[in-house]
Design an enzyme around this catalytic site. Structure first.
Site: not given
Length: 529
Positions: A285, A350, A403
């Protein structure tokens, strides 16, 4: 056992509060990395006896009798979440004392907020409370309901749901693909609470018979599922880069070129003798320490490292120019796909952002109070509108989650159809060498089992790994290890017996426990009158 239960039931005042807090804190040790499952068979019976004590001493109206149930559950939950999530405080001190204001909220405020769900669970359980197994059924239903609410209320944070305690190893993980997390939460609380029946002995035999049957089914299905797993139809050789960049240095402009070079050097290392060259290279990430739009030379450098037939999936910040002259540039936490020509051929943003980490709720108001994001980056980030698969040259599809998106079962199951493997990019360096990264990895493994897909996980400082569709680790890097992890991702059908959809089955099981608790409760009260 009877003496202990009697003393717990008779506790009053601060001693009752302390007992509830300690019981909850003890239950946290059933989660990763400790996996001390046995403590839950102490914590939950103590909770049942504490609630029995509330029943035996409180008269009056509904609220007067039910609110002590809520208070007991809240203290239990507060202990559970303080002991299980204390490590979140490490994140706010990464940048020194700039975010010290958030430390009390992270260590105590977040657990206090999450404890409301367990207080609610005990409040709901009060409506079913009776002697014998009825209260066990009611408590299991109520906790299952609370954990389901915790997965989406206030954007959701289902971290360390009770059901994870019952799944420390692959043998015990397989049931989740039948009943999902909703079902595992209900069944776990039911089993953990059964020892409370040893005192009154009401429904002791049927209760323990049901418990034994559930344990045998849990173990039997796990064994059958693992034994029936077919060999992979094909293997995808991948390379995961784990650079272990210090979080405090991640966005330092003076060393960002050095950080980027570290990624390039690790990506270009030769494979060990006899091993096929990786077809996919993966960076964690926000690995790229700048915007590609500001540094076109960086894409050229990537193209020189990526060989023909290879592709790079890299965590990066993606920018989007404003639609109007007065608008603002939007930034996305993304995973980008780059081919051997150094071209970005695809990107997925995301979707589920971290509150106060990647954006500030009620940002305009809270920013005036000096409250900003805890993540030092170019943000605040905007959420992506749609999740899609990233496709390799030969049609292999990766379903990306960035995440903590991976901790949400519904997000993964909603898009799993048609994907060949789950891709999880994360940066757990915020949490140092604490239980946090281990808990995060455990939940990612459970998502692989639920979806019946292999998992490829790239983490800045670990835990990076390749996991098969049954939660078994193919290969992994330890926390804070440095280097590249070359492994083969087993692609193909998950195999093993499976029944229905886990999400639907979980809700059916939740409803079954609720109806059963209601029937037992009504029968008990009818006999009492």
């Amino acid at each position: 056992m009877g003496t202990l239960a009697g003393r717990v039931i008779l506790l009053r005042g601060w001693k009752r509060v302390l007992a509830a807090f300690l019981a909850g804190a003890l239950a946290a040790f059933a989660q990763a990395p400790f996996d001390f499952l046995a403590v839950c068979f102490i914590s939950f019976p103590v909770l049942v006896w504490l609630l029995d004590g509330v029943v035996s001493t409180n008269g009056g109206g509904i609220m007067r009798r039910a609110l002590p149930f809520f208070a007991t559950g809240w203290w239990f939950g507060f202990g559970y979440f303080v002991a299980g999530l204390w490590w979140t405080g490490a994140a706010v001190l990464v940048e020194g004392y700039a975010f010290a204001w958030a430390l009390p909220f992270a260590v105590l405020g977040l657990p206090a907020l999450l404890a409301l769900f367990y207080g609610f669970a005990c409040f709901v359980a009060w409506f079913f409370w009776s002697e014998g197994i009825g209260r066990i059924l009611g408590l299991a239903f109520a906790f299952g309901l609370a954990e389901w609410l915790r997965s989406f209320v206030l954007t959701g944070f289902p971290w360390n749901a009770v059901g994870y305690a019952a799944m420390p190893i692959p043998l015990l993980m397989q049931s989740v693909k039948i009943v999902g997390m909703n079902g595992m939460n209900v069944l776990s609380v039911f089993l953990f609470s059964l020892p409370a029946l040893l005192v009154s002995r009401n429904h002791l035999r049927p209760g323990f018979a049901c418990g034994l049957a559930l344990v045998l089914l849990h173990l039997g299905y796990g064994y059958a599922s693992l034994a029936a797993a077919p060999p992979a139809e094909r293997m995808l050789p991948v390379r995961i880069v784990q650079p272990s960049i210090e979080q405090s240095e991640k966005w330092d402009e003076d060393i960002r070129d050095s950080i980027f070079k570290t990624y390039l050097d690790l990506s270009s290392e030769p494979t060990s003798e006899g091993r096929a060259s990786p077809r996919l290279i993966i960076w964690p990430e926000t690995a790229v320490p700048f915007l590609f739009t500001d540094r076109p030379d960086a894409l050229v450098a990537v193209g020189e490292v990526i060989k023909d037939g290879q592709m790079l999936f890299a965590g990066a910040v993606r920018s989007e120019a404003p639609a109007t002259s007065g608008g603002q540039t939007r930034y996305y936490n993304a995973v980008v796909a780059i081919n051997s020509a150094g071209e970005i051929v695809d990107a997925v943003d995301k979707v589920h952002l971290v509150p106060f980490g990647e954006y500030v709720p009620l940002g305009g108001l809270l920013r005036k109070l000096g409250i900003t994001e805890l993540v030092e980056s170019v943000g605040p980030f905007s959420p992506g509108s749609l999740r899609s698969t990233l496709i390799l040259d030969d049609g292999i599809r990766a379903l990306p989650f960035i995440c903590y998106e991976i901790i949400f079962p519904d997000l993964v199951l909603a898009d799993a159809a048609g994907a060949d493997f789950i891709l999880n990019l994360t940066n757990d360096a915020w949490f140092g060498d604490t239980p946090g990264p281990y808990q995060h990895f455990r939940q990612a493994r459970i998502r692989a089992v639920e979806a019946g897909l292999p998992l490829v996980r790239a983490a800045n400082n670990g835990i990076s790994a390749v996991v098969d569709p049954h939660g078994r680790i193919v290969n992994a890097f330890a926390l804070n290890a440095y280097g590249v992890l070359d492994a083969d991702v087993p692609l193909g059908p998950a195999g093993g017996p499976s029944i229905g959809k886990p999400g639907v089955n979980g809700f059916m099981l939740l409803a079954l426990f609720g109806i059963s608790a209601l029937i037992v409760s009504v029968r008990y009260r009818f006999k009492s009158n």
